[in-house]
Scaffold this motif. Structure first.
Motif, PDB file in Angstrom:
ATOM      1  N   CYS A   1      36.954  28.344  48.551  1.00 55.49           N
ATOM      2  CA  CYS A   1      36.391  29.507  47.857  1.00 55.49           C
ATOM      3  C   CYS A   1      36.772  30.810  48.557  1.00 55.49           C
ATOM      4  O   CYS A   1      37.147  31.791  47.909  1.00 55.49           O
ATOM      5  CB  CYS A   1      34.870  29.386  47.764  1.00 55.49           C
ATOM      6  SG  CYS A   1      34.280  28.216  46.527  1.00 55.49           S
ATOM      7  N   ILE A   2      36.662  30.798  49.891  1.00 62.11           N
ATOM      8  CA  ILE A   2      36.989  31.996  50.662  1.00 62.11           C
ATOM      9  C   ILE A   2      38.478  32.311  50.535  1.00 62.11           C
ATOM     10  O   ILE A   2      38.875  33.478  50.343  1.00 62.11           O
ATOM     11  CB  ILE A   2      36.601  31.811  52.139  1.00 62.11           C
ATOM     12  CG1 ILE A   2      35.084  31.644  52.271  1.00 62.11           C
ATOM     13  CG2 ILE A   2      37.087  32.992  52.976  1.00 62.11           C
ATOM     14  CD1 ILE A   2      34.625  31.275  53.668  1.00 62.11           C
ATOM     15  N   THR A   3      39.310  31.285  50.615  1.00 59.82           N
ATOM     16  CA  THR A   3      40.751  31.488  50.492  1.00 59.82           C
ATOM     17  C   THR A   3      41.106  32.019  49.106  1.00 59.82           C
ATOM     18  O   THR A   3      41.914  32.948  48.970  1.00 59.82           O
ATOM     19  CB  THR A   3      41.502  30.168  50.751  1.00 59.82           C
ATOM     20  OG1 THR A   3      41.173  29.683  52.048  1.00 59.82           O
ATOM     21  CG2 THR A   3      43.009  30.387  50.670  1.00 59.82           C
TER      22      THR A   3
ATOM     23  N   MET B   1      41.860  34.969  43.451  1.00 58.57           N
ATOM     24  CA  MET B   1      41.901  33.867  42.491  1.00 58.57           C
ATOM     25  C   MET B   1      40.519  33.315  42.161  1.00 58.57           C
ATOM     26  O   MET B   1      40.391  32.372  41.387  1.00 58.57           O
ATOM     27  CB  MET B   1      42.787  32.741  43.040  1.00 58.57           C
ATOM     28  CG  MET B   1      44.232  33.149  43.261  1.00 58.57           C
ATOM     29  SD  MET B   1      45.172  31.904  44.191  1.00 58.57           S
ATOM     30  CE  MET B   1      44.976  30.458  43.131  1.00 58.57           C
ATOM     31  N   ASN B   2      39.467  33.870  42.769  1.00 56.03           N
ATOM     32  CA  ASN B   2      38.108  33.404  42.514  1.00 56.03           C
ATOM     33  C   ASN B   2      37.454  34.347  41.493  1.00 56.03           C
ATOM     34  O   ASN B   2      37.162  35.502  41.806  1.00 56.03           O
ATOM     35  CB  ASN B   2      37.301  33.386  43.812  1.00 56.03           C
ATOM     36  CG  ASN B   2      35.931  32.757  43.642  1.00 56.03           C
ATOM     37  OD1 ASN B   2      35.122  33.206  42.835  1.00 56.03           O
ATOM     38  ND2 ASN B   2      35.664  31.714  44.411  1.00 56.03           N
ATOM     39  N   GLN B   3      37.268  33.878  40.261  1.00 55.56           N
ATOM     40  CA  GLN B   3      36.756  34.730  39.196  1.00 55.56           C
ATOM     41  C   GLN B   3      35.338  35.220  39.484  1.00 55.56           C
ATOM     42  O   GLN B   3      34.987  36.363  39.162  1.00 55.56           O
ATOM     43  CB  GLN B   3      36.788  33.971  37.870  1.00 55.56           C
ATOM     44  CG  GLN B   3      38.198  33.628  37.379  1.00 55.56           C
ATOM     45  CD  GLN B   3      38.193  32.933  36.029  1.00 55.56           C
ATOM     46  OE1 GLN B   3      37.133  32.574  35.512  1.00 55.56           O
ATOM     47  NE2 GLN B   3      39.375  32.737  35.458  1.00 55.56           N
ATOM     48  N   LYS B   4      34.524  34.383  40.089  1.00 57.62           N
ATOM     49  CA  LYS B   4      33.141  34.753  40.371  1.00 57.62           C
ATOM     50  C   LYS B   4      33.056  35.930  41.327  1.00 57.62           C
ATOM     51  O   LYS B   4      32.194  36.812  41.182  1.00 57.62           O
ATOM     52  CB  LYS B   4      32.401  33.545  40.953  1.00 57.62           C
ATOM     53  CG  LYS B   4      30.942  33.813  41.300  1.00 57.62           C
ATOM     54  CD  LYS B   4      30.288  32.568  41.880  1.00 57.62           C
ATOM     55  CE  LYS B   4      28.839  32.835  42.268  1.00 57.62           C
ATOM     56  NZ  LYS B   4      28.188  31.642  42.864  1.00 57.62           N
ATOM     57  N   TRP B   5      33.935  35.945  42.323  1.00 59.90           N
ATOM     58  CA  TRP B   5      33.898  36.995  43.351  1.00 59.90           C
ATOM     59  C   TRP B   5      35.024  38.012  43.186  1.00 59.90           C
ATOM     60  O   TRP B   5      35.256  38.831  44.068  1.00 59.90           O
ATOM     61  CB  TRP B   5      33.980  36.364  44.742  1.00 59.90           C
ATOM     62  CG  TRP B   5      32.853  35.429  45.057  1.00 59.90           C
ATOM     63  CD1 TRP B   5      31.615  35.437  44.488  1.00 59.90           C
ATOM     64  CD2 TRP B   5      32.853  34.361  46.000  1.00 59.90           C
ATOM     65  NE1 TRP B   5      30.839  34.437  45.019  1.00 59.90           N
ATOM     66  CE2 TRP B   5      31.567  33.751  45.958  1.00 59.90           C
ATOM     67  CE3 TRP B   5      33.795  33.851  46.879  1.00 59.90           C
ATOM     68  CZ2 TRP B   5      31.217  32.664  46.747  1.00 59.90           C
ATOM     69  CZ3 TRP B   5      33.452  32.773  47.685  1.00 59.90           C
ATOM     70  CH2 TRP B   5      32.178  32.184  47.621  1.00 59.90           C
ATOM     71  N   SER B   6      35.709  37.983  42.087  1.00 63.55           N
ATOM     72  CA  SER B   6      36.842  38.882  41.871  1.00 63.55           C
ATOM     73  C   SER B   6      36.407  40.347  41.940  1.00 63.55           C
ATOM     74  O   SER B   6      35.399  40.744  41.344  1.00 63.55           O
ATOM     75  CB  SER B   6      37.468  38.607  40.501  1.00 63.55           C
ATOM     76  OG  SER B   6      38.542  39.488  40.255  1.00 63.55           O
TER      77      SER B   6
ATOM     78  N   PRO C   1      34.945  43.523  47.542  1.00 62.48           N
ATOM     79  CA  PRO C   1      35.734  43.785  48.749  1.00 62.48           C
ATOM     80  C   PRO C   1      35.203  43.119  50.012  1.00 62.48           C
ATOM     81  O   PRO C   1      35.938  42.957  50.983  1.00 62.48           O
ATOM     82  CB  PRO C   1      35.677  45.315  48.877  1.00 62.48           C
ATOM     83  CG  PRO C   1      34.365  45.672  48.242  1.00 62.48           C
ATOM     84  CD  PRO C   1      34.178  44.710  47.101  1.00 62.48           C
ATOM     85  N   ILE C   2      33.916  42.742  50.007  1.00 62.32           N
ATOM     86  CA  ILE C   2      33.317  42.145  51.206  1.00 62.32           C
ATOM     87  C   ILE C   2      32.628  40.842  50.838  1.00 62.32           C
ATOM     88  O   ILE C   2      31.881  40.769  49.853  1.00 62.32           O
ATOM     89  CB  ILE C   2      32.294  43.097  51.858  1.00 62.32           C
ATOM     90  CG1 ILE C   2      32.981  44.380  52.329  1.00 62.32           C
ATOM     91  CG2 ILE C   2      31.608  42.420  53.042  1.00 62.32           C
ATOM     92  CD1 ILE C   2      32.027  45.408  52.911  1.00 62.32           C
ATOM     93  N   LEU C   3      32.863  39.817  51.628  1.00 64.81           N
ATOM     94  CA  LEU C   3      32.199  38.523  51.452  1.00 64.81           C
ATOM     95  C   LEU C   3      31.341  38.248  52.686  1.00 64.81           C
ATOM     96  O   LEU C   3      31.846  38.264  53.813  1.00 64.81           O
ATOM     97  CB  LEU C   3      33.240  37.412  51.292  1.00 64.81           C
ATOM     98  CG  LEU C   3      32.693  35.976  51.186  1.00 64.81           C
ATOM     99  CD1 LEU C   3      31.853  35.824  49.922  1.00 64.81           C
ATOM    100  CD2 LEU C   3      33.841  34.972  51.178  1.00 64.81           C
TER     101      LEU C   3
END
Length: 222
Positions: free
Chosen positions: A80-82, A88-93, A96-98
């Motif tokens: 998910c992080i990668t 490429m992660n639609q949920k977190w698209s 800028p910060i995770l």
């Protein structure tokens, strides 16, 4: 013998010079003293290296047996992080910060270090900083920005020349606030690199990992 008031010449680049009869002919410009090379490095970049916390690197030789995920574990969260890093992660698209959170001992640092190693191999890591409460070189924020900036300069050679010039222009930068250091040593040179890059060029490394904020000794710095 030369008189005491004889002027001392500036260092010169002799790569394209010659002697013609007794006359010295110089075809290249005199090197600005501010850019004089010391030990193979510009003074600004040499000062950056002096302010790096090498123990804070994800693959530092100073950290004995650093925590990493065992093979085939934490696969989903690391993927998910990668994917988020690569957009490429639609949920977190577009985020800028995770923020990776969890109870003490849950394995956050192990995940962060494993992701750093993976992204470094794949060319998407710009830099990392792993705080450590028991290590006096990385339990504070004083060397955070310089450490990240140095890593970016290794990934992006064009960043290196710009940041060296900015340090030459402000020799006191490492004593200024973290906000000022971040703007001068990361945002400004990175913006300059992005401005010169073609929009059609390949994707630039964009991930910066900062781990263990709670291990930074000053609460206000956290």
């Amino acid at each position: 013998m030369a008189q005491s008031n004889t002027p001392v010449p500036l260092p010169m680049n002799l790569s394209h010079s010659m002697l013609h009869n007794p006359t010295f002919i110089q075809h290249t410009q005199i090197i600005d003293q501010r850019l004089y090379i010391r030990g193979g490095e510009r003074p600004g970049y040499a000062r950056l290296l002096e302010n790096v916390a090498t123990a804070a690197l994800h693959d530092s030789v100073h950290v004995v047996d650093p925590p990493k995920c065992h093979p085939n574990t934490r696969v989903a969260i690391m993927q998910c992080i990668t994917d988020w890093t690569l957009g490429m992660n639609q949920k977190w698209s577009g985020k800028p910060i995770l923020w990776l959170k969890g109870a003490a001992g849950a394995g956050k640092s192990a995940i962060a270090r494993s992701v750093a190693e993976r992204c470094s191999r794949e060319g998407s890591l710009l830099g990392s900083f792993f705080f450590g409460a028991a290590d006096s070189t990385r339990n504070h924020v004083e060397k955070l920005v310089a450490t990240l900036s140095c890593q970016i300069s290794l990934v992006l050679p064009e960043f290196r020349a710009t940041v060296a010039t900015l340090i030459d222009d402000d020799p006191l930068i490492f004593g200024r606030s973290i906000r000022t250091q971040f703007s001068t040593l990361i945002v400004r040179p990175l913006s300059a690199v992005l401005a010169k890059r073609s929009t059609t060029s390949s994707t630039m490394p964009c991930l910066i990992i900062i781990d263990g904020l709670d291990e930074c000794s000053a609460v206000h710095s956290q």
